[in-house]
Design a protein around this motif. Structure first.
Motif, PDB file in Angstrom:
ATOM      1  N   PHE A 152       3.293  18.265   6.911  1.00  0.00           N
ATOM      2  CA  PHE A 152       3.657  17.609   5.642  1.00  0.00           C
ATOM      3  C   PHE A 152       3.510  18.622   4.510  1.00  0.00           C
ATOM      4  CE2 PHE A 152       3.564  13.772   2.811  1.00  0.00           C
ATOM      5  CZ  PHE A 152       4.593  13.072   3.420  1.00  0.00           C
ATOM      6  N   ILE A 190       0.889  -1.178   0.000  1.00  0.00           N
ATOM      7  CA  ILE A 190       0.000   0.000   0.000  1.00  0.00           C
ATOM      8  C   ILE A 190       0.920   1.220   0.000  1.00  0.00           C
ATOM      9  CG2 ILE A 190      -1.901   1.171   1.193  1.00  0.00           C
ATOM     10  CD1 ILE A 190      -2.276  -1.521   2.766  1.00  0.00           C
ATOM     11  N   MET A 191       0.844   2.002  -1.062  1.00  0.00           N
ATOM     12  CA  MET A 191       1.868   3.028  -1.246  1.00  0.00           C
ATOM     13  C   MET A 191       1.268   4.426  -1.390  1.00  0.00           C
ATOM     14  SD  MET A 191       4.814   1.749  -1.015  1.00  0.00           S
ATOM     15  CE  MET A 191       5.311   0.087  -0.592  1.00  0.00           C
ATOM     16  N   PRO A 192       2.055   5.446  -1.019  1.00  0.00           N
ATOM     17  CA  PRO A 192       1.562   6.822  -1.066  1.00  0.00           C
ATOM     18  C   PRO A 192       2.014   7.557  -2.339  1.00  0.00           C
ATOM     19  CG  PRO A 192       3.570   6.794   0.184  1.00  0.00           C
ATOM     20  CD  PRO A 192       3.404   5.405  -0.392  1.00  0.00           C
ATOM     21  N   TRP A 193       1.520   8.764  -2.465  1.00  0.00           N
ATOM     22  CA  TRP A 193       1.707   9.571  -3.666  1.00  0.00           C
ATOM     23  C   TRP A 193       2.973  10.409  -3.648  1.00  0.00           C
ATOM     24  CZ3 TRP A 193       2.299  14.172  -1.440  1.00  0.00           C
ATOM     25  CH2 TRP A 193       1.743  14.326  -0.174  1.00  0.00           C
ATOM     26  N   ASN A 194       3.640  10.531  -2.485  1.00  0.00           N
ATOM     27  CA  ASN A 194       4.679  11.575  -2.417  1.00  0.00           C
ATOM     28  C   ASN A 194       5.944  11.229  -3.215  1.00  0.00           C
ATOM     29  OD1 ASN A 194       5.359   9.624  -0.514  1.00  0.00           O
ATOM     30  ND2 ASN A 194       6.192  11.094   0.939  1.00  0.00           N
ATOM     31  N   VAL A 229      -3.429   5.703   9.090  1.00  0.00           N
ATOM     32  CA  VAL A 229      -3.713   4.524   8.257  1.00  0.00           C
ATOM     33  C   VAL A 229      -2.812   3.363   8.686  1.00  0.00           C
ATOM     34  CG1 VAL A 229      -3.651   3.611   5.900  1.00  0.00           C
ATOM     35  CG2 VAL A 229      -4.624   5.864   6.327  1.00  0.00           C
ATOM     36  N   LEU A 269       5.844   5.162   8.379  1.00  0.00           N
ATOM     37  CA  LEU A 269       4.760   6.122   8.605  1.00  0.00           C
ATOM     38  C   LEU A 269       5.294   7.550   8.708  1.00  0.00           C
ATOM     39  CD1 LEU A 269       2.845   3.780  11.062  1.00  0.00           C
ATOM     40  CD2 LEU A 269       2.656   3.909   8.578  1.00  0.00           C
ATOM     41  N   LYS A 320      -1.580  -1.592  -4.102  1.00  0.00           N
ATOM     42  CA  LYS A 320      -2.695  -0.639  -3.991  1.00  0.00           C
ATOM     43  C   LYS A 320      -2.016   0.723  -3.827  1.00  0.00           C
ATOM     44  CE  LYS A 320      -5.776   2.120  -1.896  1.00  0.00           C
ATOM     45  NZ  LYS A 320      -5.855   3.093  -3.006  1.00  0.00           N
ATOM     46  N   CYS A 376       8.414  12.010   4.421  1.00  0.00           N
ATOM     47  CA  CYS A 376       8.419  11.609   5.832  1.00  0.00           C
ATOM     48  C   CYS A 376       9.725  12.012   6.504  1.00  0.00           C
ATOM     49  CB  CYS A 376       8.163  10.114   5.965  1.00  0.00           C
ATOM     50  SG  CYS A 376       9.129   9.123   4.848  1.00  0.00           S
ATOM     51  N   ALA A 401      -1.782   5.028  -4.078  1.00  0.00           N
ATOM     52  CA  ALA A 401      -2.644   6.156  -3.691  1.00  0.00           C
ATOM     53  C   ALA A 401      -3.478   6.565  -4.900  1.00  0.00           C
ATOM     54  CB  ALA A 401      -1.789   7.322  -3.223  1.00  0.00           C
ATOM     55  N   ASN A 402      -4.733   6.889  -4.649  1.00  0.00           N
ATOM     56  CA  ASN A 402      -5.633   7.120  -5.773  1.00  0.00           C
ATOM     57  C   ASN A 402      -5.512   8.502  -6.412  1.00  0.00           C
ATOM     58  OD1 ASN A 402      -6.483   4.565  -5.996  1.00  0.00           O
ATOM     59  ND2 ASN A 402      -8.478   4.840  -5.013  1.00  0.00           N
ATOM     60  N   GLY A 410       2.789   5.454   4.493  1.00  0.00           N
ATOM     61  CA  GLY A 410       1.680   6.401   4.526  1.00  0.00           C
ATOM     62  C   GLY A 410       1.561   7.039   5.888  1.00  0.00           C
ATOM     63  N   SER A 411       0.363   7.487   6.208  1.00  0.00           N
ATOM     64  CA  SER A 411       0.174   8.219   7.461  1.00  0.00           C
ATOM     65  C   SER A 411       0.139   7.262   8.658  1.00  0.00           C
ATOM     66  CB  SER A 411      -1.133   9.008   7.398  1.00  0.00           C
ATOM     67  OG  SER A 411      -2.215   8.115   7.229  1.00  0.00           O
ATOM     68  N   GLU A 458       2.962  16.306  12.783  1.00  0.00           N
ATOM     69  CA  GLU A 458       3.772  16.303  11.570  1.00  0.00           C
ATOM     70  C   GLU A 458       3.251  17.414  10.649  1.00  0.00           C
ATOM     71  OE1 GLU A 458       3.374  12.811   9.003  1.00  0.00           O
ATOM     72  OE2 GLU A 458       5.367  13.225   8.187  1.00  0.00           O
ATOM     73  N   ARG A 513      -2.362  17.880  -3.106  1.00  0.00           N
ATOM     74  CA  ARG A 513      -3.833  17.914  -3.106  1.00  0.00           C
ATOM     75  C   ARG A 513      -4.293  19.136  -2.331  1.00  0.00           C
ATOM     76  NH1 ARG A 513      -4.022  12.128  -1.047  1.00  0.00           N
ATOM     77  NH2 ARG A 513      -4.739  13.141   0.862  1.00  0.00           N
TER      78      ARG A 513
HETATM   79  P1  NDP Z   1      -2.725   8.030   3.586  1.00  0.00           P
HETATM   80  O1  NDP Z   1      -1.988   7.396   4.693  1.00  0.00           O
HETATM   81  O2  NDP Z   1      -4.195   8.213   3.719  1.00  0.00           O
HETATM   82  O3  NDP Z   1      -2.472   7.229   2.208  1.00  0.00           O
HETATM   83  C1  NDP Z   1      -1.427   6.309   2.006  1.00  0.00           C
HETATM   84  C2  NDP Z   1      -1.939   5.070   1.297  1.00  0.00           C
HETATM   85  O4  NDP Z   1      -2.845   4.372   2.156  1.00  0.00           O
HETATM   86  C3  NDP Z   1      -2.726   5.362   0.013  1.00  0.00           C
HETATM   87  O5  NDP Z   1      -2.498   4.332  -0.909  1.00  0.00           O
HETATM   88  C4  NDP Z   1      -4.161   5.323   0.495  1.00  0.00           C
HETATM   89  O6  NDP Z   1      -5.089   5.078  -0.541  1.00  0.00           O
HETATM   90  C5  NDP Z   1      -4.088   4.168   1.475  1.00  0.00           C
HETATM   91  N1  NDP Z   1      -5.165   4.163   2.456  1.00  0.00           N
HETATM   92  C6  NDP Z   1      -5.893   5.210   2.944  1.00  0.00           C
HETATM   93  N2  NDP Z   1      -6.785   4.791   3.854  1.00  0.00           N
HETATM   94  C7  NDP Z   1      -6.636   3.447   3.953  1.00  0.00           C
HETATM   95  C8  NDP Z   1      -7.283   2.438   4.730  1.00  0.00           C
HETATM   96  N3  NDP Z   1      -8.248   2.725   5.587  1.00  0.00           N
HETATM   97  N4  NDP Z   1      -6.880   1.159   4.570  1.00  0.00           N
HETATM   98  C9  NDP Z   1      -5.899   0.853   3.707  1.00  0.00           C
HETATM   99  N5  NDP Z   1      -5.257   1.752   2.941  1.00  0.00           N
HETATM  100  C10 NDP Z   1      -5.617   3.039   3.059  1.00  0.00           C
HETATM  101  O7  NDP Z   1      -2.050   9.430   3.306  1.00  0.00           O
HETATM  102  P2  NDP Z   1      -2.688  10.761   2.677  1.00  0.00           P
HETATM  103  O8  NDP Z   1      -2.440  10.762   1.232  1.00  0.00           O
HETATM  104  O9  NDP Z   1      -4.083  11.010   3.082  1.00  0.00           O
HETATM  105  O10 NDP Z   1      -1.790  11.843   3.391  1.00  0.00           O
HETATM  106  C11 NDP Z   1      -2.135  12.253   4.702  1.00  0.00           C
HETATM  107  C12 NDP Z   1      -0.903  12.386   5.566  1.00  0.00           C
HETATM  108  O11 NDP Z   1      -0.199  11.166   5.622  1.00  0.00           O
HETATM  109  C13 NDP Z   1       0.133  13.378   5.082  1.00  0.00           C
HETATM  110  O12 NDP Z   1      -0.206  14.685   5.403  1.00  0.00           O
HETATM  111  C14 NDP Z   1       1.349  12.860   5.797  1.00  0.00           C
HETATM  112  O13 NDP Z   1       1.349  13.317   7.119  1.00  0.00           O
HETATM  113  C15 NDP Z   1       1.177  11.370   5.788  1.00  0.00           C
HETATM  114  N6  NDP Z   1       1.903  10.705   4.687  1.00  0.00           N
HETATM  115  C16 NDP Z   1       3.109  10.137   4.948  1.00  0.00           C
HETATM  116  C17 NDP Z   1       3.836   9.557   3.928  1.00  0.00           C
HETATM  117  C18 NDP Z   1       5.163   8.952   4.172  1.00  0.00           C
HETATM  118  O14 NDP Z   1       6.007   8.965   3.287  1.00  0.00           O
HETATM  119  N7  NDP Z   1       5.381   8.337   5.337  1.00  0.00           N
HETATM  120  C19 NDP Z   1       3.369   9.555   2.560  1.00  0.00           C
HETATM  121  C20 NDP Z   1       2.057  10.151   2.383  1.00  0.00           C
HETATM  122  C21 NDP Z   1       1.377  10.700   3.430  1.00  0.00           C
HETATM  123  P3  NDP Z   1      -6.046   6.244  -1.115  1.00  0.00           P
HETATM  124  O15 NDP Z   1      -5.180   7.169  -1.878  1.00  0.00           O
HETATM  125  O16 NDP Z   1      -7.017   5.515  -1.968  1.00  0.00           O
HETATM  126  O17 NDP Z   1      -6.693   6.897   0.085  1.00  0.00           O
END
Ligand code: NDP
Length: 453
Positions: A360, A126-130, A209, A228, A153, A261, A155-156, A205-206, A358, A305
């Motif tokens: 971000f 499960i990966m983020p967009w950054n 999550v 995280l 999976k 992060c 980030a959307n 991710g966060s 944090e 975003r």
């Molecule tokens: P999220 O943690 O919401 O998203 C990261 C990934 O988790 C995405 O693929 C997301 O999918 C998925 N996800 C979201 N909700 C769930 C869930 N309930 N179960 C399983 N997977 C899930 O990060 P955001 O993009 O909302 O960013 C919010 C904050 O997170 C930032 O401000 C920052 O603080 C932190 N962050 C940290 C990162 C890091 O590198 N450690 C990277 C990105 C964010 P989907 O896009 O479909 O929601």
């Protein structure tokens, strides 16, 4: 339906159909079957896939970099750097994986006793967009080398990148089914974690999550690696080279428009040099060019975003309301796109939002302290524990102080950055497990004792 938006102008880029349950079911079966064959391929051959992944990344570099910038707004030069780093990581593990996973003798009173590193199976990523490419390839290169399969999976808000990763794997000759991008809503993840065809989970991710996914994986008793959030301290002691520290500090805070992060987020500075450090830091900030992320000399593009920008702005407002001093920036830039200017908050105290949470995005918090002891105490006064930086010309003392910092990394006279040559990860609410280095490749393996009587 997934709708992607260009953060530089707020306009819709494209729409994507979500994969339905039958698609996901087929993908999981295909991955489980393919992985059973893949684990029998000798590692010396498996790393051929990594070499091809590196080639595919390099040959499509400019188009992939534009994709990243288009979908999440990273300045184009940094997007190109991201693709290069992914390729380097693949090459790195292609070279070292066999040695990292070679059998280890464990001398005992048996005729022979040895530790083997077998793959675990199919890993859900499960990966983020950054860092839409790096976050995946950082995990994937060692995971595939170790004999695992994977489903992604992503980030959307980065769907084009998610599908491009699938193309890269295909171009690299990944066996059919061994890898798949799943275009799904986050609400579908729980069932996949629970599915018997999935052996383990990795999430970047966060922290919020992370806790949800950890609970789901814990219920299913599946191995997890969690990368995280972080609120990295950047400590500047009185004997630091202030010019160099301030120069690096600007980069450490504002790279990736502050959305990493391991960006330095809390600048903890000894009072006797704080005025000078802030002056130098502001000089560096003034030189940052804000603009179109597709332009080569842009340092600060839009945030990824709109909701991330408004959340950051609320943190700035709340920090100012509790008494911090605004040195520059401080409110969204008017006009199209999600632009937030480089912002510097001085006199931030430990009970203020920019210290406790944090941030971000492009916001620096300056915290003034009386001495090194207070600096270390405040560095640790956070729920996070990812990276940290410590600036001092007295290396012997810095090495001693580094022991007292609660973080997964301490960079002395430098800025925190991930690198395949050493491990990366956090403690406390920054997550657990490690990526990269020998420790990263040994996360998704079955450490198996083989004993011969
Ligand atoms: P999220 O943690 O919401 O998203 C990261 C990934 O988790 C995405 O693929 C997301 O999918 C998925 N996800 C979201 N909700 C769930 C869930 N309930 N179960 C399983 N997977 C899930 O990060 P955001 O993009 O909302 O960013 C919010 C904050 O997170 C930032 O401000 C920052 O603080 C932190 N962050 C940290 C990162 C890091 O590198 N450690 C990277 C990105 C964010 P989907 O896009 O479909 O929601």
């Amino acid at each position: 339906m997934i709708v992607s938006v260009n953060p530089a102008n707020g306009k819709e880029l494209a729409r994507y159909e979500l994969h339905d349950d039958a698609f996901v079911d087929n993908a999981l079966t295909a991955a489980a079957n393919a992985q059973k064959a893949w684990r029998r391929v000798p590692i010396e051959e498996r790393v051929g896939l990594l070499k091809n992944m590196a080639k595919a990344l390099r040959s499509g570099k400019s188009s992939y970099a534009e994709m990243i910038t288009r979908e999440m707004g990273k300045p184009i030069a940094e997007s190109e750097g991201e693709i290069e780093k992914c390729a380097y990581n693949c090459d790195f593990y292609a070279e070292h994986a066999a040695r990292y996973l070679a059998d280890e003798p464990a001398p005992s009173n048996a005729t022979e006793s040895v530790v083997e590193f077998d793959p675990l199976g199919v890993v859900l990523a499960i990966m983020p967009w950054n860092y839409p490419f790096w976050q995946f390839f950082r995990f994937a290169a060692p995971a595939f080398a170790a004999g695992n399969g994977a489903v992604l999976k992503h980030a959307n808000n980065v769907p084009e990148c998610a599908l491009a990763i699938q193309d890269i794997m295909k171009e690299a000759g990944c066996p059919d089914g061994l890898f798949a991008t799943l275009m799904i809503d986050a609400s579908k993840v729980a069932d996949i974690i629970a599915d018997d065809r999935i052996a383990a989970v990795t999430l970047t991710g966060s922290t919020e999550v992370g806790a949800i996914v950890a609970a789901q994986a814990g219920k299913a008793l599946k191995k997890q690696v969690l990368e995280l959030g972080g609120s990295d301290p950047f400590i500047v002691l009185a004997d630091a080279d202030l010019e160099e520290a301030a120069k690096v500090a600007v980069k450490a805070r504002y790279i990736n428009v502050g959305q990493s992060c391991v960006n330095a987020k809390r600048f903890i500075v000894e009072e006797s040099v704080a005025d000078r450090f802030v002056e130098l830091f502001l000089e560096g900030v003034a030189k940052l060019k804000i603009g179109d992320p597709m332009e080569r000399d842009t340092n600060i593009g839009p945030m990824a975003r709109e909701n991330l920008m408004s959340g950051l702005h609320s943190q700035v407002e709340r920090t100012l309301a509790s008494g911090a001093v605004l040195k520059t920036g401080g409110k969204p830039i008017e006009g199209a796109g999600f632009y937030y200017p480089p912002t510097v908050l001085d006199n931030v105290k430990p009970d203020m939002v920019a210290f406790c949470e944090e941030t971000f995005g492009p916001v620096a918090a300056i915290i003034r302290v009386k001495d090194a002891d207070e600096a270390i105490r405040l560095a640790n006064q956070t729920e996070f524990g990812l990276g940290s930086a410590l600036w001092s010309t007295n290396i012997e003392r810095a090495r001693k102080l580094a022991r007292d910092i609660d973080a997964g990394a301490v960079f002395i006279n430098g800025m925190v950055a991930s690198d395949p040559r050493y491990p990366f990860g956090g403690i406390k609410r920054s997550g657990y497990g490690r990526e990269l280095g020998i420790y990263g490749i040994r996360e998704f393996v079955n450490i198996k004792t083989v004993w011969v009587g």
